[in-house]
Design a protein around this motif. Structure first.
Motif, short mmCIF file in Angstrom:
data_model
loop_
_atom_site.label_atom_id
_atom_site.label_comp_id
_atom_site.label_asym_id
_atom_site.label_seq_id
_atom_site.Cartn_x
_atom_site.Cartn_y
_atom_site.Cartn_z
N MET A 1 -18.50 21.91 5.91
CA MET A 1 -17.38 21.15 5.76
C MET A 1 -17.14 20.39 4.51
N PRO A 2 -16.13 20.69 3.66
CA PRO A 2 -16.01 19.93 2.71
C PRO A 2 -16.11 18.52 2.56
N ASP A 3 -16.50 17.99 1.50
CA ASP A 3 -16.55 16.46 1.49
C ASP A 3 -15.11 15.80 1.35
N ILE A 4 -14.85 14.73 2.14
CA ILE A 4 -13.58 14.21 1.97
C ILE A 4 -13.82 12.93 1.36
N ARG A 5 -12.79 12.89 0.35
CA ARG A 5 -12.88 11.58 -0.74
C ARG A 5 -12.03 10.58 -0.35
N ARG A 6 -12.22 9.53 -0.31
CA ARG A 6 -11.25 8.54 0.26
C ARG A 6 -11.01 7.53 -0.96
N SER A 7 -10.02 7.18 -1.31
CA SER A 7 -9.84 6.22 -2.33
C SER A 7 -9.17 4.98 -1.85
N THR A 8 -9.62 3.97 -2.39
CA THR A 8 -8.86 2.57 -1.78
C THR A 8 -8.26 1.93 -2.82
N LYS A 9 -7.25 1.45 -2.72
CA LYS A 9 -6.58 0.78 -3.97
C LYS A 9 -7.01 -0.82 -3.81
N LYS A 10 -7.77 -1.42 -4.88
CA LYS A 10 -8.12 -2.86 -4.85
C LYS A 10 -6.69 -3.53 -5.26
N LEU A 11 -6.52 -4.65 -4.36
CA LEU A 11 -5.46 -5.55 -4.76
C LEU A 11 -6.11 -6.70 -5.51
N ASN A 12 -5.38 -7.30 -6.35
CA ASN A 12 -5.81 -8.39 -6.93
C ASN A 12 -5.46 -9.58 -6.39
N PRO A 13 -5.77 -10.89 -6.51
CA PRO A 13 -5.43 -11.75 -5.84
C PRO A 13 -3.95 -12.29 -6.02
N GLU A 14 -3.47 -11.98 -7.15
CA GLU A 14 -1.75 -12.18 -7.08
C GLU A 14 -0.92 -11.21 -6.44
N GLN A 15 -1.36 -9.89 -6.00
CA GLN A 15 -0.94 -8.76 -5.35
C GLN A 15 -1.01 -9.29 -3.97
N ILE A 16 -2.07 -9.94 -3.50
CA ILE A 16 -2.35 -10.08 -2.09
C ILE A 16 -1.29 -11.43 -1.73
N ARG A 17 -1.24 -12.25 -2.52
CA ARG A 17 -0.41 -13.44 -2.52
C ARG A 17 1.26 -12.96 -2.04
N LYS A 18 1.28 -12.06 -3.07
CA LYS A 18 2.80 -11.56 -3.02
C LYS A 18 2.98 -10.86 -1.68
N LEU A 19 2.12 -10.07 -1.08
CA LEU A 19 2.22 -9.24 0.08
C LEU A 19 1.92 -10.13 1.28
N LYS A 20 1.48 -11.30 1.00
CA LYS A 20 1.24 -12.29 2.32
C LYS A 20 2.77 -13.09 2.27
N ALA A 21 3.17 -13.36 1.09
CA ALA A 21 4.44 -14.02 1.24
C ALA A 21 5.48 -13.32 1.78
N GLN A 22 5.62 -11.74 1.40
CA GLN A 22 6.73 -10.89 1.73
C GLN A 22 6.49 -10.81 3.67
N ALA A 23 5.13 -10.72 3.89
CA ALA A 23 5.06 -10.57 5.53
C ALA A 23 5.34 -11.96 6.16
N GLU A 24 5.43 -12.98 5.63
CA GLU A 24 5.85 -14.40 6.11
C GLU A 24 7.26 -14.50 6.02
N GLN A 25 7.99 -13.93 4.95
CA GLN A 25 9.28 -14.10 4.86
C GLN A 25 10.13 -12.97 5.89
N ILE A 26 9.60 -11.89 6.37
CA ILE A 26 10.00 -10.76 7.23
C ILE A 26 9.85 -11.60 8.45
N ASP A 27 8.54 -12.06 8.81
CA ASP A 27 8.31 -13.00 10.15
C ASP A 27 9.26 -13.96 10.37
N ARG A 28 9.70 -14.75 9.36
CA ARG A 28 10.67 -15.79 9.59
C ARG A 28 12.18 -15.31 9.71
N GLU A 29 12.40 -14.24 9.03
CA GLU A 29 13.92 -13.62 9.20
C GLU A 29 13.88 -12.86 10.64
N ASP A 30 12.80 -12.38 11.13
CA ASP A 30 12.92 -11.45 12.25
C ASP A 30 12.55 -12.04 13.64
#
Length: 115
Positions: free
Chosen positions: A1-30
């Protein structure tokens, strides 16, 4: 069986903050639309359950057992029991019609103008 390589993108604090803000905005709108849709689904479920409760009361009034009902409807006794005893089950119209016929009733679905 071949090795499965997984890559995960590391988010910096600013990217995390922006994504959280987007999620909150979607929650408010919907939120209102989601609540309205949920209430409509719940109301539909409750109407079907009310019909089922009336049919169960009629079955019991007539002294019919689940075995009798299973023979009359062609629905397995275990399925009828689950339908009658689980508040999470939503019966479909075909099932309600078969149940109604088995207890000498007619289920009538009516199309009317929306309010």
């Amino acid at each position: 069986m071949p090795d499965i390589r997984r890559s995960t993108k590391k988010l910096n604090p600013e990217q995390i903050r922006k994504l959280k803000a987007q999620a909150e905005q979607i929650d408010r709108e919907d939120a209102a639309a989601i609540k309205t849709q949920g209430r409509a689904i719940f109301a539909h479920h409750e109407r079907l359950r009310d019909i089922l409760h009336a049919l169960v009361a009629e079955r019991k009034r007539q002294g019919l057992s689940l075995t009798d009902l299973a023979e009359r409807t062609g629905i397995a006794k275990s399925n009828l029991s689950r339908l009658e005893n689980s508040d999470n089950t939503t019966p479909n119209l075909d099932t309600l019609e078969r149940y109604a016929r088995a207890v000498g009733k007619t289920l009538r679905v009516e199309l009317t103008d929306a309010a």
